[in-house]
Design an enzyme around this catalytic site. Sequence first.
Site, PDB file in Angstrom:
ATOM      1  N   MET A 170      10.730 -13.997 -27.483  1.00 31.20           N
ATOM      2  CA  MET A 170      11.467 -13.037 -26.769  1.00 31.20           C
ATOM      3  C   MET A 170      11.843 -11.876 -27.715  1.00 31.20           C
ATOM      4  SD  MET A 170      11.603 -13.833 -23.728  1.00 31.20           S
ATOM      5  CE  MET A 170      11.326 -15.249 -22.724  1.00 31.20           C
ATOM      6  N   HIS A 174       3.055 -13.112 -19.226  1.00 30.52           N
ATOM      7  CA  HIS A 174       4.135 -12.667 -18.604  1.00 30.52           C
ATOM      8  C   HIS A 174       4.258 -13.165 -17.095  1.00 30.52           C
ATOM      9  CE1 HIS A 174       7.046  -9.536 -17.963  1.00 30.52           C
ATOM     10  NE2 HIS A 174       6.452  -9.258 -16.929  1.00 30.52           N
ATOM     11  N   GLN A 228       2.638 -22.746 -10.626  1.00 31.50           N
ATOM     12  CA  GLN A 228       1.395 -22.509 -10.203  1.00 31.50           C
ATOM     13  C   GLN A 228       0.312 -21.527 -10.666  1.00 31.50           C
ATOM     14  OE1 GLN A 228       2.335 -21.497  -5.784  1.00 31.50           O
ATOM     15  NE2 GLN A 228       3.384 -23.294  -5.526  1.00 31.50           N
TER      16      GLN A 228
HETATM   17  C1  GAR Z   1       7.959 -17.976 -19.195  1.00 27.95           C
HETATM   18  O1  GAR Z   1       8.162 -17.917 -17.979  1.00 27.95           O
HETATM   19  C2  GAR Z   1       7.088 -16.832 -19.836  1.00 27.95           C
HETATM   20  O2  GAR Z   1       6.281 -16.139 -19.072  1.00 27.95           O
HETATM   21  C3  GAR Z   1       8.140 -15.823 -19.992  1.00 27.95           C
HETATM   22  O3  GAR Z   1       9.348 -16.514 -20.698  1.00 27.95           O
HETATM   23  C4  GAR Z   1       9.376 -17.972 -20.098  1.00 27.95           C
HETATM   24  C5  GAR Z   1       9.158 -18.771 -21.402  1.00 27.95           C
HETATM   25  O4  GAR Z   1       9.092 -20.222 -21.050  1.00 27.95           O
HETATM   26  N1  GAR Z   1       7.779 -14.603 -21.053  1.00 27.95           N
HETATM   27  C6  GAR Z   1       8.280 -13.533 -20.942  1.00 27.95           C
HETATM   28  O5  GAR Z   1       9.182 -13.175 -20.008  1.00 27.95           O
HETATM   29  C7  GAR Z   1       7.640 -12.557 -21.941  1.00 27.95           C
HETATM   30  N2  GAR Z   1       7.939 -11.074 -21.475  1.00 27.95           N
HETATM   31  P1  GAR Z   1       8.602 -21.468 -22.047  1.00 27.95           P
HETATM   32  O6  GAR Z   1       9.260 -21.293 -23.100  1.00 27.95           O
HETATM   33  O7  GAR Z   1       9.139 -22.820 -21.384  1.00 27.95           O
HETATM   34  O8  GAR Z   1       7.282 -21.253 -22.196  1.00 27.95           O
END
Ligand code: GAR
Length: 208
Positions: free
Chosen positions: A91, A110, A179
């Site tokens: 992030m 994403h 999914q």
């Molecule tokens: C996930 O949903 C990923 O797609 C999103 O953050 C989450 C992280 O979850 N990423 C973004 O929004 C990037 N722009 P995680 O730490 O459990 O993998």
Amino acid sequence: MKNIVVLVSGGGTNLQVLIDAQKSGVIKNGKIVCVISSNPNAYALERARKNNIKTRTLVRKDYPDSVEYSKDILKAIQEEKADLVVYAGFMTIIDELVVKAMPNKMINIHPSLIPSFCGKGYYGLHVHEEVLKRGVKVTGATAHFVNEVCDGGPIIIQKAVEVQNGDTPEILQKRVMEQAEWKILPKAVSLFCEDKIIVKDNKTEILD
Ligand code: GAR
């Protein structure tokens, strides 16, 4: 065998899926050699440690600006001899100097169907809040290469997910992860490691 470095900031469910995919042989010709977190408290770090994967933590506020931070991220990536960098819920915005050093060698997951609900400000739960606000009936996830444009790089795989009555951002986020994200990210990583992705004109062609 390609060396994979995974960048994380949070829970790390996508990292876990990659670890599991590596163990079960779904990722062919690739090995996670290091997990780099921008957040010292990210649970993703715990997941890496439990699986004996090297971790590093680089916190943005320890640096005067994004360029200095990005130089250290790149240094770490190069020290780990990464062939591929995966943004798995990373992030922190980093300078384009990293992308320039690793062209079409960085994959991001994403949580929407790019080019919808992407770009600056669209990350994590915010994406799903905006999806519900707009009332679209279909959303999904996209695995794509990172380039200088936020969420603008060549698309590798996308998967659609239905929005349902009564969805909250949290419920929708979970469905999109289960999914779509957790299915397409390991697939995209394996395709890369098997040299099955050709990039031309900001688009990809997948070799079968
Ligand atoms: C996930 O949903 C990923 O797609 C999103 O953050 C989450 C992280 O979850 N990423 C973004 O929004 C990037 N722009 P995680 O730490 O459990 O993998």
